[in-house]
Write an enzyme that holds these catalytic residues in place. Structure first.
Site, short mmCIF file in Angstrom:
data_model
loop_
_atom_site.label_atom_id
_atom_site.label_comp_id
_atom_site.label_asym_id
_atom_site.label_seq_id
_atom_site.Cartn_x
_atom_site.Cartn_y
_atom_site.Cartn_z
N TYR A 1 41.13 34.37 23.63
CA TYR A 1 41.94 33.16 23.73
C TYR A 1 41.64 32.19 22.58
O TYR A 1 42.12 31.07 22.58
CB TYR A 1 41.70 32.46 25.06
CG TYR A 1 42.27 33.20 26.23
CD1 TYR A 1 41.75 34.42 26.60
CD2 TYR A 1 43.33 32.69 26.96
CE1 TYR A 1 42.27 35.13 27.66
CE2 TYR A 1 43.85 33.39 28.03
CZ TYR A 1 43.32 34.62 28.38
OH TYR A 1 43.83 35.32 29.43
N LYS B 1 32.10 44.39 29.99
CA LYS B 1 32.33 45.74 29.51
C LYS B 1 31.36 45.98 28.35
O LYS B 1 31.74 46.45 27.27
CB LYS B 1 33.80 45.89 29.06
CG LYS B 1 34.23 47.30 28.78
CD LYS B 1 34.44 48.15 30.02
CE LYS B 1 34.85 49.57 29.67
NZ LYS B 1 34.91 50.44 30.86
N ASP C 1 35.91 47.34 35.01
CA ASP C 1 36.84 48.28 35.66
C ASP C 1 36.34 48.68 37.05
O ASP C 1 37.10 48.75 38.01
CB ASP C 1 37.09 49.52 34.77
CG ASP C 1 35.84 50.06 34.13
OD1 ASP C 1 34.90 49.29 33.88
OD2 ASP C 1 35.79 51.28 33.85
N ASP D 1 40.66 35.71 33.74
CA ASP D 1 42.08 35.45 33.96
C ASP D 1 42.66 36.51 34.88
O ASP D 1 43.33 36.22 35.88
CB ASP D 1 42.79 35.45 32.59
CG ASP D 1 44.20 34.89 32.66
OD1 ASP D 1 44.62 34.47 33.75
OD2 ASP D 1 44.88 34.89 31.64
#
Lengths: 115, 336
Positions: B125, B172, B205, B229
């Site tokens: 972002y 991740k 995930d 988000d």
């Protein structure tokens, strides 16, 4: 060498590319950088973590890290050689981690503005 | 407690009608607030030539607290998001989103009470995007050590102050070893200062899969911007959708409270949209400014209306208008 792997891929219709500036990522512990006049390239804005910190309003709460994106726009028609000359001049005073040429594709800018 | 001055940003689409209903309910709680109405979003583009006028910025900077209705972000091209601009301008680095089960909405789970702490100013972002050839676009993912430390600090402090037991860092870092790696390292460093809170981490995930399989196992999640988000919307979906999903954007000196749903322009003027998400954001705001009694009164009133299930908006299975639902909450508040 052209192979099927390079010629067989999906192609996007290409547009004429024009060099219009360069983003330089400056590392400094001395706050928002102030630049000399570099002739062919003029500072347009400086952002820190993507937030514009120059020119204009900067919240006193804004946390700054030591890495600034500095957008320099060309003041005239420029070539890659002009970018080389500019970066050579910049290097004398500033430590920078990367530079990214800014191109227009047709009439569209191929680069985002800062928030 | 003295009178508060708060900036009200009704936004666009259904925002103004939602915010008017919310203002009435908040005023009905007895809390003393002087509202400063300011423009934001696409509707003020014609009027002011910008999504976020200077006058609005000055009002927020002065009052330090704002509540905001929904605004629309143009997709792909055009103007920058007013939401993201606000977060960056005032360095609102902590996006806090609770996801609790709503009694009237039938869900497959008995228990969900998840708090997400989304880092709100960094990650992809940062708006650093380039077309690096005519067929390749790149976006820089910016994660910093101080930015990661302060969201972790914020989450642990909030958890401690509110009796939460467990925080997990979602990442991740097995693939993005430097960006997500620095976020995870900072979290682990901060966690050492809070031995009373169980700290762990989970790969994003796997976290998504576990959330839809067994959401009751989660307490607090700390996430970089993009995962935050996405997963906070996932959590909102688990408890009944965005109509009941409040949010707070908090910085060191300024805070903006807002629902996470969009402006639903196709329903604008029909006064049928559920104002609960903005109202619950208002409840978060009241707690943040120390007005616990007013916050609790509104929350109980709303829960009573939802439990009775007689005056519900369409998304909750009813036919009540925005105003009828708000009036029912105010009547319920009078009985508490």
């Amino acid at each position: 060498m052209l192979t099927k792997a390079t010629t067989g891929r999906a192609k996007r219709p290409s547009k004429p590319i024009t060099l219009v500036g360069v983003d330089v990522y400056i590392i400094t512990e001395n706050g928002i950088p102030q630049f000399d006049d570099y002739g062919a390239f003029k500072i347009e804005f400086i952002s820190n973590r993507g937030t514009k910190v120059w020119p204009g309003y900067v919240s006193e709460d804004l946390m700054l890290v030591n890495w600034y994106r500095c957008r320099f726009m060309a003041t005239k028609t420029v070539t890659d050689a002009d970018v080389d000359t500019f970066l050579a001049a910049l290097t004398k005073k500033w430590k920078w981690s990367a530079a990214q040429k800014l191109w227009n594709y047709g009439d569209e800018a191929g680069f985002s503005k800062a928030y | 407690m003295g009178k508060h001055v708060i900036t009200m940003l009704p936004g666009e689409g259904t925002g103004p009608e939602i915010c008017e209903a919310v203002r009435k309910v908040i005023d009905h709680s007895g809390v003393e607030i002087a509202w400063e109405y300011e423009d934001i979003g696409l509707d003020c583009l014609e009027k002011h030539g910008t999504l976020l006028p200077e006058k609005t910025i000055k009002s927020i900077a002065k009052n330090k607290i704002a509540i905001k209705g929904p605004t629309t972000t143009p997709i792909g091209t055009g103007h920058k998001s007013a939401n993201v601009t606000l977060r960056k301008l005032f360095d609102l680095y902590a996006n806090v989103r609770p996801a609790k089960l709503i009694p009237v909405l039938k869900r497959p789970w008995d228990q969900i009470d998840i708090l997400t702490f989304r880092e709100n100013t960094e990650d992809s972002y940062a708006a650093i995007e380039h077309m690096v050839s005519d067929e390749v676009a790149q976006c820089l993912k910016v994660i910093t050590w101080p930015g990661s430390v302060r969201i972790a600090e914020f989450a642990f402090k909030w958890a401690k102050a509110n009796g939460r037991k467990k925080i997990q860092c979602v990442h991740k870092a097995n693939i993005m070893k430097m960006t997500d790696g620095i976020f995870l390292d900072a979290f682990r460093e901060v966690a050492k200062k809070y031995p009373e809170i169980e700290a762990g981490d989970i790969i994003v995930d796997n976290c998504c899969m576990q959330l839809v399989r067994n959401p009751a196992q989660f307490d607090c999640l700390v996430l970089p911007n993009l995962y935050g988000d996405i997963l906070s919307d996932l959590c909102a979906g688990l408890v009944g959708g965005l109509g009941f999903a409040p949010g707070a954007n908090i910085g060191d000196n300024c805070s903006i409270f807002e629902a996470v749903h969009g402006s639903a322009p196709k329903y604008a003027g029909m006064k049928k949209v559920n104002p609960s998400a903005v109202l619950l954001s208002g409840v978060m705001m009241l707690r943040w400014i120390g007005e616990e009694a007013a916050a609790s009164k509104i929350e109980k009133g709303m829960n009573k209306v939802l439990a009775e299930a007689k005056t519900l908006t369409y998304d909750a299975g009813g036919t009540a208008s925005t105003d009828q639902y708000a009036e029912a909450i105010m009547r319920a508040m009078d009985t508490i």
